[in-house]
Design an enzyme around this catalytic site. Sequence first.
Site, mmCIF file in Angstrom:
data_model
loop_
_atom_site.group_PDB
_atom_site.id
_atom_site.type_symbol
_atom_site.label_atom_id
_atom_site.label_comp_id
_atom_site.label_asym_id
_atom_site.label_seq_id
_atom_site.Cartn_x
_atom_site.Cartn_y
_atom_site.Cartn_z
ATOM 1 N N TYR A 1 0.883 -1.167 0.000
ATOM 2 C CA TYR A 1 0.000 0.000 0.000
ATOM 3 C C TYR A 1 0.917 1.212 0.000
ATOM 4 O O TYR A 1 1.700 1.402 0.928
ATOM 5 C CB TYR A 1 -0.879 0.024 1.246
ATOM 6 C CG TYR A 1 -2.120 -0.825 1.145
ATOM 7 C CD1 TYR A 1 -2.038 -2.195 0.910
ATOM 8 C CD2 TYR A 1 -3.397 -0.260 1.299
ATOM 9 C CE1 TYR A 1 -3.175 -2.978 0.832
ATOM 10 C CE2 TYR A 1 -4.536 -1.041 1.224
ATOM 11 C CZ TYR A 1 -4.419 -2.395 0.991
ATOM 12 O OH TYR A 1 -5.557 -3.164 0.919
ATOM 13 N N HIS B 1 -4.591 -3.109 -7.630
ATOM 14 C CA HIS B 1 -5.865 -3.674 -7.214
ATOM 15 C C HIS B 1 -6.894 -2.598 -6.871
ATOM 16 O O HIS B 1 -8.068 -2.713 -7.192
ATOM 17 C CB HIS B 1 -5.680 -4.602 -6.023
ATOM 18 C CG HIS B 1 -6.978 -4.981 -5.393
ATOM 19 N ND1 HIS B 1 -7.916 -5.736 -6.060
ATOM 20 C CD2 HIS B 1 -7.526 -4.662 -4.209
ATOM 21 C CE1 HIS B 1 -8.969 -5.881 -5.297
ATOM 22 N NE2 HIS B 1 -8.774 -5.241 -4.170
ATOM 23 N N HIS B 2 -6.470 -1.573 -6.139
ATOM 24 C CA HIS B 2 -7.403 -0.490 -5.892
ATOM 25 C C HIS B 2 -6.639 0.782 -5.571
ATOM 26 O O HIS B 2 -5.430 0.756 -5.320
ATOM 27 C CB HIS B 2 -8.408 -0.838 -4.777
ATOM 28 C CG HIS B 2 -7.910 -0.643 -3.381
ATOM 29 N ND1 HIS B 2 -7.947 -1.629 -2.424
ATOM 30 C CD2 HIS B 2 -7.376 0.430 -2.749
ATOM 31 C CE1 HIS B 2 -7.450 -1.175 -1.299
ATOM 32 N NE2 HIS B 2 -7.091 0.073 -1.470
ATOM 33 N N HIS C 1 -3.029 0.351 -3.845
ATOM 34 C CA HIS C 1 -2.776 -1.033 -3.430
ATOM 35 C C HIS C 1 -2.200 -1.797 -4.628
ATOM 36 O O HIS C 1 -2.903 -2.056 -5.596
ATOM 37 C CB HIS C 1 -4.090 -1.665 -2.950
ATOM 38 C CG HIS C 1 -4.005 -3.144 -2.693
ATOM 39 N ND1 HIS C 1 -5.087 -3.891 -2.305
ATOM 40 C CD2 HIS C 1 -2.979 -4.017 -2.766
ATOM 41 C CE1 HIS C 1 -4.731 -5.159 -2.151
ATOM 42 N NE2 HIS C 1 -3.463 -5.255 -2.443
ATOM 43 N N HIS D 1 -17.184 -3.123 -2.065
ATOM 44 C CA HIS D 1 -15.848 -3.692 -2.206
ATOM 45 C C HIS D 1 -15.641 -4.921 -1.329
ATOM 46 O O HIS D 1 -15.833 -4.872 -0.121
ATOM 47 C CB HIS D 1 -14.814 -2.622 -1.838
ATOM 48 C CG HIS D 1 -13.414 -3.112 -1.898
ATOM 49 N ND1 HIS D 1 -12.917 -3.774 -2.984
ATOM 50 C CD2 HIS D 1 -12.394 -3.052 -1.020
ATOM 51 C CE1 HIS D 1 -11.652 -4.099 -2.768
ATOM 52 N NE2 HIS D 1 -11.315 -3.682 -1.574
ATOM 53 N N HIS E 1 -12.897 -8.723 -1.447
ATOM 54 C CA HIS E 1 -11.803 -9.352 -2.179
ATOM 55 C C HIS E 1 -12.295 -10.659 -2.808
ATOM 56 O O HIS E 1 -13.484 -10.803 -3.065
ATOM 57 C CB HIS E 1 -10.583 -9.517 -1.276
ATOM 58 C CG HIS E 1 -9.892 -8.201 -1.033
ATOM 59 N ND1 HIS E 1 -8.827 -8.040 -0.200
ATOM 60 C CD2 HIS E 1 -10.133 -6.966 -1.552
ATOM 61 C CE1 HIS E 1 -8.430 -6.771 -0.210
ATOM 62 N NE2 HIS E 1 -9.212 -6.102 -1.010
ATOM 63 N N MET F 1 -12.267 -8.113 2.670
ATOM 64 C CA MET F 1 -12.788 -6.826 3.112
ATOM 65 C C MET F 1 -14.297 -6.822 2.886
ATOM 66 O O MET F 1 -14.817 -7.680 2.193
ATOM 67 C CB MET F 1 -12.146 -5.693 2.313
ATOM 68 C CG MET F 1 -10.670 -5.519 2.578
ATOM 69 S SD MET F 1 -10.069 -3.955 1.916
ATOM 70 C CE MET F 1 -8.387 -3.992 2.540
#
Length: 610
Positions: A210, A242-243, A323, A405, A407, A481
Amino acid sequence: MKTILVFQCLLFTNFYLQFSLAENGNPYKHKVTLDPKERYQLEWLVNWDEKRVTFNVTVLTNGYIGFGLSKKGKMSGADIIIGGVGKKGKPYFTDRYAIGNQLPEIDESQDWTLHEAWERGGVTFLSFSRPFDTCDENHDLPITDDVLRLIWAYGEVDDDLQYHFGHRGVYNVYLLDPDLAPRNRGEARRIIPVWNITKDLRVPAKETTYWCSFHKVPTKTKHHIIGFDVIFPTELDRRHIHHLLLYRCYAPIGTQPETIFGGPSKTRGNECYAPVEPDTLGFKYCSETFYVWVAGGRHIFFPEHVGLPISEHGAEYFMLEVHYNNPNLIPNLNLRVSVEAYYTNQLREHDAGMLYIGEWSPGATTLLVPPNSIDYQFLGHCAPGCTQKYFGKTGNIKVFAAVQHTHLSGRGVRVLHFRGKKELPWISYDDNFDFNFQQFRVLRKEREVRPGDQLIMSCNYDTTEKNGSVAIGGFGTRQEMCHSFMYYYNRVPGASNCLSQIRTKEYNQTLGIESVIWDPSRVDMVITNPTQFAGLTMIEYGNNHVEWDIAKREEIQRHHRFQPQVVMCPSSLPEGYPSSIATGDDEHLSEFPRNVKRYSRSPQCRQAYG
Ligand SMILES: *[C@@H]1O[C@H](CO)[C@@H](O)[C@H](O)[C@H]1NC(C)=O
Ligand SMILES: *[C@@H]1O[C@H](CO)[C@@H](O)[C@H](O)[C@H]1NC(C)=O
Ligand SMILES: *[C@@H]1O[C@H](CO)[C@@H](O)[C@H](O)[C@H]1NC(C)=O
Ligand SMILES: *[C@@H]1O[C@H](CO)[C@@H](O)[C@H](O)[C@H]1NC(C)=O
């Protein structure tokens, strides 16, 4: 419904006048290219009066065209049409359904309508439509708020339908989405200023990174951001990101933003949650969520009456958290991503803000899904006390967009909404959730949330693909998450994070864990007590030391559903900032509403499509 349609059209007319960008005024008309060779074009139009979707397909071929709707992107279970123009210029078109990968069977109930078909100059065109719900529960899929996968295929010739497998693919889509983006994006970029936040990073050779960096707005006076897009120069960049999240930063009272964030904004940034060079600024001053992009997401443009304010008090800084996911530990991976934020000085009627709800903290061990669970529910509360605290002084808010959101194990998401003794329709949901397509949705109908309402983020997980492993909350894509990010107006500065976590005491007793600590070197929670399990991560413990019999599974599930949760809804403003948020208890318990009339999705074929 009617009023909304009219409303949307008005919005669009204004947008047109303001920027002269839209080629057509209908946010329900979409155009995409489905294949990388750009031979298969699709346009579709949602007709809300007739509850019907029209598809126009233009393909560079003289052969047949296949098109279908599927839940998982597989042939099996898909609702498919095959059509084209045959030898003597005669169109053919059939509604079919697929059982396996062989030629789809002809459906007894022909529910798709062909409107037009032609073939000229190596191009085949088909225009056809289907009602949202055909009531054919055996072989068709209803078009709902669940994400669908479009399956496309085409052949080089008409009469050999078997031979199509070279040209085919899948495209994730939410067909009913209103798309408020300017139709001509090149033109839009020329006319509307874009704040381009570009991040270049050599990503460490570890699975999860991150990275946080600071960025200054290009404006000095109040402007509105009206839309976002995220640009990846190459597939390599896209695959490994990823985000990303943007947070608004507030300098502590009595200091200039420049003094606090000016220096850091000139550096490349640092790891957000890491032991070395920890990002203390971000934690302290930048906790107001502002924008989020997650894997597969496309652009979002706001309705014409709302904008996200920036530079209300001069210079302003934002923190970008990216991320990076590098599971193959590739060294020297140089990645780039750009967030394009479209902004304007023609201020819109309402200031928008973001409300972030769900599970309290990523990394929390209280998010635990037993192994081989098919439909495990996990909840995060935005408590009545919190909506009261945030909006009690200013009044009702309107939610106009949302993205959920999770995973890899997430299969369904819903934002539940309770008022008094009643459950209202879900604010947003997707029961066919796709990890690879986490897209912001502009709600068709704005949803009012009143002070005292309770919102509950509900995530459903399937851990059958984890080879007998539990799923645990955490930062990595293989951990879990459960969040929703919603845009609302009227914005209350500081009213941003409305989260919760189940009480650890009872949970600990169920699981037999007394305490854990964060181990930065393992980037994971590690057990400290009882000592016989000290040093194990929660995954190791959950996989090897818990007996997952039915009773244990049910007990944990009951905890996740019905245990009172500790809520967290602090103000994201640093101390001393003037704010309309009521002071008071940040931490209290929130219960799952009891004895309320539960809302349920209308049965198929009589879908309300609110
Ligand atoms: C599809 O094509 C027809 C005929 O060419 C046209 O009138 C219609 O507007 C098109 N619809 C969409 C959704 O593009
Ligand atoms: C933003 O920056 C990226 C990377 O340099 C670039 O590809 C993109 O075109 C830029 N967007 C605009 C609107 O200038
Ligand atoms: C589960 O095991 C299979 C076969 O060994 C493997 O291909 C797959 O990647 C594993 N999945 C996970 C989530 O570890
Ligand atoms: C329960 O466990 C958590 C970690 O999972 C720990 O932080 C907490 O102190 C424990 N609480 C109680 C009451 O045992």
